[in-house]
Design a protein around this motif. Structure first.
Motif, PDB file in Angstrom:
ATOM      1  N   SER A   1       0.864  -1.212  -0.022  1.00 50.56           N
ATOM      2  CA  SER A   1      -0.005   0.031   0.034  1.00 50.56           C
ATOM      3  C   SER A   1       0.887   1.271  -0.062  1.00 50.56           C
ATOM      4  O   SER A   1       2.087   1.234   0.556  1.00 50.56           O
ATOM      5  CB  SER A   1      -0.900  -0.034   1.165  1.00 50.56           C
ATOM      6  OG  SER A   1      -1.357   1.114   1.521  1.00 50.56           O
ATOM      7  N   VAL A   2       0.330   2.436  -0.414  1.00 45.89           N
ATOM      8  CA  VAL A   2       1.026   3.693  -0.355  1.00 45.89           C
ATOM      9  C   VAL A   2       1.240   3.959   0.946  1.00 45.89           C
ATOM     10  O   VAL A   2       2.464   4.651   1.405  1.00 45.89           O
ATOM     11  CB  VAL A   2       0.044   4.802  -1.150  1.00 45.89           C
ATOM     12  CG1 VAL A   2      -0.977   4.977  -0.597  1.00 45.89           C
ATOM     13  CG2 VAL A   2       0.934   5.798  -1.461  1.00 45.89           C
ATOM     14  N   PHE A   3       0.578   3.599   1.877  1.00 50.21           N
ATOM     15  CA  PHE A   3       0.547   3.888   3.416  1.00 50.21           C
ATOM     16  C   PHE A   3       1.698   3.000   3.848  1.00 50.21           C
ATOM     17  O   PHE A   3       1.926   3.214   5.095  1.00 50.21           O
ATOM     18  CB  PHE A   3      -0.714   3.935   4.225  1.00 50.21           C
ATOM     19  CG  PHE A   3      -1.594   4.941   3.379  1.00 50.21           C
ATOM     20  CD1 PHE A   3      -1.526   6.200   3.929  1.00 50.21           C
ATOM     21  CD2 PHE A   3      -2.716   4.331   2.806  1.00 50.21           C
ATOM     22  CE1 PHE A   3      -2.323   7.218   3.226  1.00 50.21           C
ATOM     23  CE2 PHE A   3      -3.709   5.219   2.055  1.00 50.21           C
ATOM     24  CZ  PHE A   3      -3.290   6.599   2.211  1.00 50.21           C
TER      25      PHE A   3
ATOM     26  N   LEU B   1      -0.136   9.354  -9.552  1.00 51.17           N
ATOM     27  CA  LEU B   1      -1.419   8.841  -9.273  1.00 51.17           C
ATOM     28  C   LEU B   1      -2.229   8.787 -10.579  1.00 51.17           C
ATOM     29  O   LEU B   1      -2.875   9.930 -10.664  1.00 51.17           O
ATOM     30  CB  LEU B   1      -1.723   9.611  -8.108  1.00 51.17           C
ATOM     31  CG  LEU B   1      -1.274   9.426  -6.837  1.00 51.17           C
ATOM     32  CD1 LEU B   1      -1.575  10.546  -5.698  1.00 51.17           C
ATOM     33  CD2 LEU B   1      -1.540   8.281  -6.304  1.00 51.17           C
TER      34      LEU B   1
ATOM     35  N   ASN C   1      -6.343   6.639  -9.218  1.00 46.57           N
ATOM     36  CA  ASN C   1      -5.639   6.406  -7.823  1.00 46.57           C
ATOM     37  C   ASN C   1      -5.377   7.446  -6.806  1.00 46.57           C
ATOM     38  O   ASN C   1      -4.965   7.494  -5.814  1.00 46.57           O
ATOM     39  CB  ASN C   1      -4.015   5.909  -7.977  1.00 46.57           C
ATOM     40  CG  ASN C   1      -4.142   4.405  -8.698  1.00 46.57           C
ATOM     41  OD1 ASN C   1      -4.891   3.584  -8.374  1.00 46.57           O
ATOM     42  ND2 ASN C   1      -3.244   4.072  -9.869  1.00 46.57           N
TER      43      ASN C   1
ATOM     44  N   ILE D   1      -7.179   7.017  -3.709  1.00 52.65           N
ATOM     45  CA  ILE D   1      -6.884   5.980  -2.891  1.00 52.65           C
ATOM     46  C   ILE D   1      -7.130   6.176  -1.344  1.00 52.65           C
ATOM     47  O   ILE D   1      -6.435   7.222  -0.997  1.00 52.65           O
ATOM     48  CB  ILE D   1      -5.351   5.586  -3.046  1.00 52.65           C
ATOM     49  CG1 ILE D   1      -5.097   4.566  -4.376  1.00 52.65           C
ATOM     50  CG2 ILE D   1      -4.912   4.568  -1.778  1.00 52.65           C
ATOM     51  CD1 ILE D   1      -3.688   4.619  -4.702  1.00 52.65           C
ATOM     52  N   GLY D   2      -7.633   5.302  -0.595  1.00 51.44           N
ATOM     53  CA  GLY D   2      -7.888   5.516   0.513  1.00 51.44           C
ATOM     54  C   GLY D   2      -9.086   6.361   1.126  1.00 51.44           C
ATOM     55  O   GLY D   2      -9.440   6.331   2.201  1.00 51.44           O
TER      56      GLY D   2
ATOM     57  N   LEU E   1      -3.931  11.346   1.852  1.00 50.92           N
ATOM     58  CA  LEU E   1      -3.076  10.764   0.518  1.00 50.92           C
ATOM     59  C   LEU E   1      -2.047  11.776   0.120  1.00 50.92           C
ATOM     60  O   LEU E   1      -0.923  11.531  -0.075  1.00 50.92           O
ATOM     61  CB  LEU E   1      -3.961  10.524  -0.321  1.00 50.92           C
ATOM     62  CG  LEU E   1      -3.409   9.910  -1.647  1.00 50.92           C
ATOM     63  CD1 LEU E   1      -2.601   8.587  -1.319  1.00 50.92           C
ATOM     64  CD2 LEU E   1      -4.184   9.788  -2.856  1.00 50.92           C
TER      65      LEU E   1
ATOM     66  N   ARG F   1       0.623  11.847   2.804  1.00 49.80           N
ATOM     67  CA  ARG F   1       1.479  10.685   2.456  1.00 49.80           C
ATOM     68  C   ARG F   1       2.504  10.666   1.131  1.00 49.80           C
ATOM     69  O   ARG F   1       3.665  10.352   1.257  1.00 49.80           O
ATOM     70  CB  ARG F   1       0.654   9.290   2.282  1.00 49.80           C
ATOM     71  CG  ARG F   1       1.462   8.239   2.176  1.00 49.80           C
ATOM     72  CD  ARG F   1       2.261   7.925   3.084  1.00 49.80           C
ATOM     73  NE  ARG F   1       3.089   6.759   3.045  1.00 49.80           N
ATOM     74  CZ  ARG F   1       4.425   6.556   3.504  1.00 49.80           C
ATOM     75  NH1 ARG F   1       4.880   7.732   4.209  1.00 49.80           N
ATOM     76  NH2 ARG F   1       4.900   5.536   3.356  1.00 49.80           N
ATOM     77  N   VAL F   2       1.869  11.290   0.132  1.00 48.39           N
ATOM     78  CA  VAL F   2       2.643  11.400  -1.038  1.00 48.39           C
ATOM     79  C   VAL F   2       3.910  12.349  -0.773  1.00 48.39           C
ATOM     80  O   VAL F   2       5.053  12.305  -1.196  1.00 48.39           O
ATOM     81  CB  VAL F   2       1.922  11.884  -2.305  1.00 48.39           C
ATOM     82  CG1 VAL F   2       2.684  12.202  -3.301  1.00 48.39           C
ATOM     83  CG2 VAL F   2       0.891  10.765  -2.592  1.00 48.39           C
TER      84      VAL F   2
END
Length: 237
Positions: free
Chosen positions: A117-119, A133, A137, A140-141, A147, A150-151
């Motif tokens: 996962s991205v996380f 993304l 995408n 996502i989440g 998000l 996080r990125v």
């Protein structure tokens, strides 16, 4: 960004278990075709463009990839057409996806990909030059601020996010399962998702610098540059 070997990394814990080898998405990737949809609770269906995702990168994709800087992390890489195209150009690129079928397909195309996962922490966190993304995408989440935050932590200070946005003024959060045509009930649990148009993305992107918006072949894109990180590692907001 310094050189690294993504293939040596081990899958991190926390990868969703719903994406099994028998889910409708995995089946679609194996065959290279749909129909496949995200189904909202009210019955509304969003078609997923499986055939395009499983094909080689098209002219619109290649133009997006021309904008990428340095080492590229493709979040939610799917069957890997973008990772494979960048790898063929000799670029440093890694795809991540929660679907084992997507990761396997990407590797078969000649790209590098990890199931996560991205996380979860990827290799070289905080040192990627570009994050992609694409293909929905951005949702996502289901939490736009989470998000984007996080990125920002995945990118180097001043790194580039390139996102494909939804049509019009979309700004929707929901829980959706993936279903095939005629499915009476989903075989996999619904997951949180979102659809954002460009205007919604720019509203949520506090602390980011707009770096361009454009359309091509009825697809919409936005580029954002992350803020610089001060001493102590937390990015300016």
């Amino acid at each position: 960004m310094g050189a690294h070997d993504p293939a040596t990394a081990q899958a991190a814990p926390g990868v969703p278990g719903a994406w099994s080898a028998s889910d409708p998405y995995a089946t679609a990737l194996r065959t290279g075709r749909g129909p496949l949809f995200l189904r909202r609770a009210d019955g509304w269906l969003l078609p997923l463009d499986v055939e395009r995702w499983c094909a080689r990168a098209d002219a619109v994709d290649r133009a997006v990839l021309d904008r990428c800087e340095g080492a590229v992390l493709d979040v939610g890489c799917g069957p890997g057409r973008l990772v494979a195209e960048l790898a063929a150009r000799g670029r440093t690129v890694l795809g991540i996806d929660v679907s084992p079928a997507a990761v396997a397909h990407t590797v078969r195309l000649g790209g590098q990909a990890l199931r996560r996962s991205v996380f979860d922490p990827p290799p070289a966190e905080g040192r990627w030059d570009t994050v992609l993304l694409m293909d929905g995408n951005l949702g996502i989440g289901g939490d736009p601020r989470a998000l984007l935050d996080r990125v920002a932590r995945l990118l180097r200070p001043g790194g580039l996010l390139i996102a494909e946005t939804a049509p019009g003024d979309a700004d929707e959060r929901t829980h959706v399962p993936v279903v095939g045509v005629g499915d009476v009930r989903p075989t996999e649990a619904p997951f949180p998702g979102a659809r954002w148009g460009t205007a919604a993305l720019l509203r949520y992107a506090r602390g980011w610098d707009p770096a361009g918006v454009w359309t091509a072949d009825d697809r919409r894109f936005a580029a954002l540059r992350s803020g610089a990180a001060p001493a102590g590692g937390r990015r300016a907001r």
